[in-house]
Design an enzyme around this catalytic site. Structure first.
Site, PDB file in Angstrom:
ATOM      1  N   HIS A 294       0.806  -1.084   0.097  1.00 37.20           N
ATOM      2  CA  HIS A 294      -0.115   0.005   0.163  1.00 37.20           C
ATOM      3  C   HIS A 294       0.864   1.116  -0.004  1.00 37.20           C
ATOM      4  CE1 HIS A 294      -4.058   1.887   1.573  1.00 37.20           C
ATOM      5  NE2 HIS A 294      -3.279   2.739   1.115  1.00 37.20           N
TER       6      HIS A 294
ATOM      7  N   ASP B 101       1.068   2.902   3.813  1.00 34.11           N
ATOM      8  CA  ASP B 101       0.362   3.870   3.115  1.00 34.11           C
ATOM      9  C   ASP B 101       1.070   5.099   3.092  1.00 34.11           C
ATOM     10  OD1 ASP B 101      -1.833   5.009   2.350  1.00 34.11           O
ATOM     11  OD2 ASP B 101      -2.815   5.206   4.275  1.00 34.11           O
TER      12      ASP B 101
ATOM     13  N   HIS C  11      -5.255  -0.465   6.323  1.00 31.05           N
ATOM     14  CA  HIS C  11      -5.118   0.407   7.258  1.00 31.05           C
ATOM     15  C   HIS C  11      -6.174   0.560   8.587  1.00 31.05           C
ATOM     16  CE1 HIS C  11      -7.633   2.871   4.522  1.00 31.05           C
ATOM     17  NE2 HIS C  11      -6.593   3.125   3.832  1.00 31.05           N
TER      18      HIS C  11
END
Length: 450
Positions: free
Chosen positions: A87, A331, A258
């Site tokens: 990610h 992320d 997440h």
């Protein structure tokens, strides 16, 4: 580009005049000597050496070097699989002012990542076979392996599915409208059903916009004290529960990104038992920070989903240790200084995270919460690779070398000098970590990090 010299030349040319990670081509025969080898797939730890020949694993064990062999002393260091991030946002195409595949790759190398999956919310979105093909071809020029994730819906508008089959043929490894949730349950159901034809993960940004509204942070005592608009943990857990139920109904592969709340953890723990194709990730920043840290109004801590309470963080750490959450993903979300220097209400959500990932995760999980090092390494290696379907046996003879060398006990302070992204939006600057990436080996090259 397949030739090592050509790769190195292209990399240097692209990065000319900018700060770059020290990277050099491996010699034909290189032996990593005297290290502690941790194999996260076969669950063993032992002292030994690794022989790399022409960029491929030649042997693992006790190796006697010859005069013609380049030897690198790894005494006191750990050698393991290169990290894999499911990610990350490299912003190409369209927002190369924030990041591009070259600088994103450099950030990854500095963090020990040899394989990265990039999210599709670029400008324009990655919603067609043509854009997937472009990213795959561009990634060949980069010093890490980059795998694009395609958009679930055209234009990420949440209504019409993309050409998933054609995008998979061009190299898409999963589908997501990350940054924007697929709010229409019927569209999400169709996406999951369609994905079963290819056995490929669907990743939905788990926030219910109808509940979130103008929320800027986690709803709690801190948000009241700061006077910031906030939204409850239900914003995430409500969407997570819906997606879990749809995954069970369709039998599709669902990966939950997440995870940030205790309520979401409870849903995942319960419903995972009904579908073994469900997986979940947590970010380093949700493991490290709590909502009280936002008292400084640091916009680098403005993320989606938001930083949660101390109790939520405790639940996340427990979920990682018990296997409810399968892996760590960064992320990594670069933004310009101008954007992040705005007021808290207008600054965009997101922080960079590749360079700081291992230090933060090792500090929180291994040193502070007594999770064994092998299990921590699994969160960054075999676990994410299994979710996407990548090769998990990186020590197998003949496999292209994707390795990271780490010092799990080195104490250091994360600074802007450790950042190789175009963007500097990290709340980890100034934080002290225990555990550092020493060097990264991938695509027949080795990068060194101070």
């Amino acid at each position: 580009i397949t030739n090592g010299d050509t790769l190195f030349t292209a990399w240097r040319k692209a990065r000319k005049g900018t700060q770059i990670v020290k990277i050099s081509k491996l010699k034909k025969n290189t032996i990593l000597k005297n290290g502690t080898i941790i194999d996260p797939l076969k669950n063993f730890e032992k002292k030994g050496d690794i022989h790399i020949q022409n960029g491929l694993i030649k042997a693992v064990g006790k190796i006697s070097p010859h005069k013609s062999v380049n030897t690198i002393d790894c005494k006191g260091l750990i050698i393991t699989h290169g990290f894999c991030d499911l990610h990350a946002h490299f912003r190409e195409p369209g927002r190369e002012d924030k990041e591009d595949l070259n600088t994103g790759s450099e950030s990854a190398l500095a963090g020990g990542f040899t394989t990265v999956c990039t999210m599709p919310n670029s400008e324009p979105p990655v919603d067609s076979p043509e854009v997937i093909r472009y990213l795959v071809e561009r990634s060949n020029e980069c010093p890490i392996y980059i795998h694009p994730i395609g958009a679930i819906t055209k234009g990420q508008e949440g209504s019409e599915l993309t050409e998933m089959g054609a995008m998979i043929s061009e190299g898409a490894v999963a589908f997501s409208d990350d940054g924007l949730p697929v709010s229409d349950s019927g569209v999400m159901l169709n996406a999951l059903e369609y994905s079963t034809m290819f056995d490929i993960p669907i990743i939905n940004h788990a926030e219910d916009d109808c509940l979130k509204r103008d929320g800027l942070m986690h709803l709690g005592k801190t948000s009241t004290e700061l006077g910031l608009a906030a939204s409850p943990d239900l914003v995430e857990s409500n969407m997570v529960f819906r997606d879990l139920e749809l995954s069970i109904f369709t039998g599709a592969r669902l990966h939950i990104p997440h995870v940030s709340t205790a309520k979401s953890v409870d849903h995942i723990k319960t419903l995972k038992k009904k579908n073994n194709k469900i997986s979940a990730e947590v970010t380093p920043h949700h493991l490290y920070f709590i909502d009280e840290d936002l008292s400084s109004y640091d916009t680098n801590l403005k993320v989606a989903p938001p930083i949660r309470s101390k109790d939520d963080r405790s639940a996340l750490i427990k979920a990682v240790k018990t296997g409810v959450i399968n892996c760590v993903a960064t992320d990594h979300a670069p933004h310009t200084i101008e954007e992040k220097e705005g007021t808290f209400d207008i600054a965009p959500c997101g922080m960079i995270g590749l360079e700081s990932c291992y230090g933060a995760v090792n500090t929180i999980l291994h040193h502070q919460n007594k999770m064994d090092l092998l299990s921590v390494i699994k969160l960054l290696t075999v676990n994410p690779r299994k979710i996407i379907g990548f090769n998990e046996d990186l020590f197998k003879v003949g496999t292209p070398a994707e390795l990271v060398i780490i010092d799990p006990n080195q104490e250091w302070e994360f600074s802007k000098g450790n950042i190789f992204s175009k963007s500097k939006n990290s709340p980890f600057v100034g934080k002290k970590f225990k555990g550092k990436v020493h060097s990264t080996i991938v695509k027949n090259h080795m990068s060194f990090h101070k």
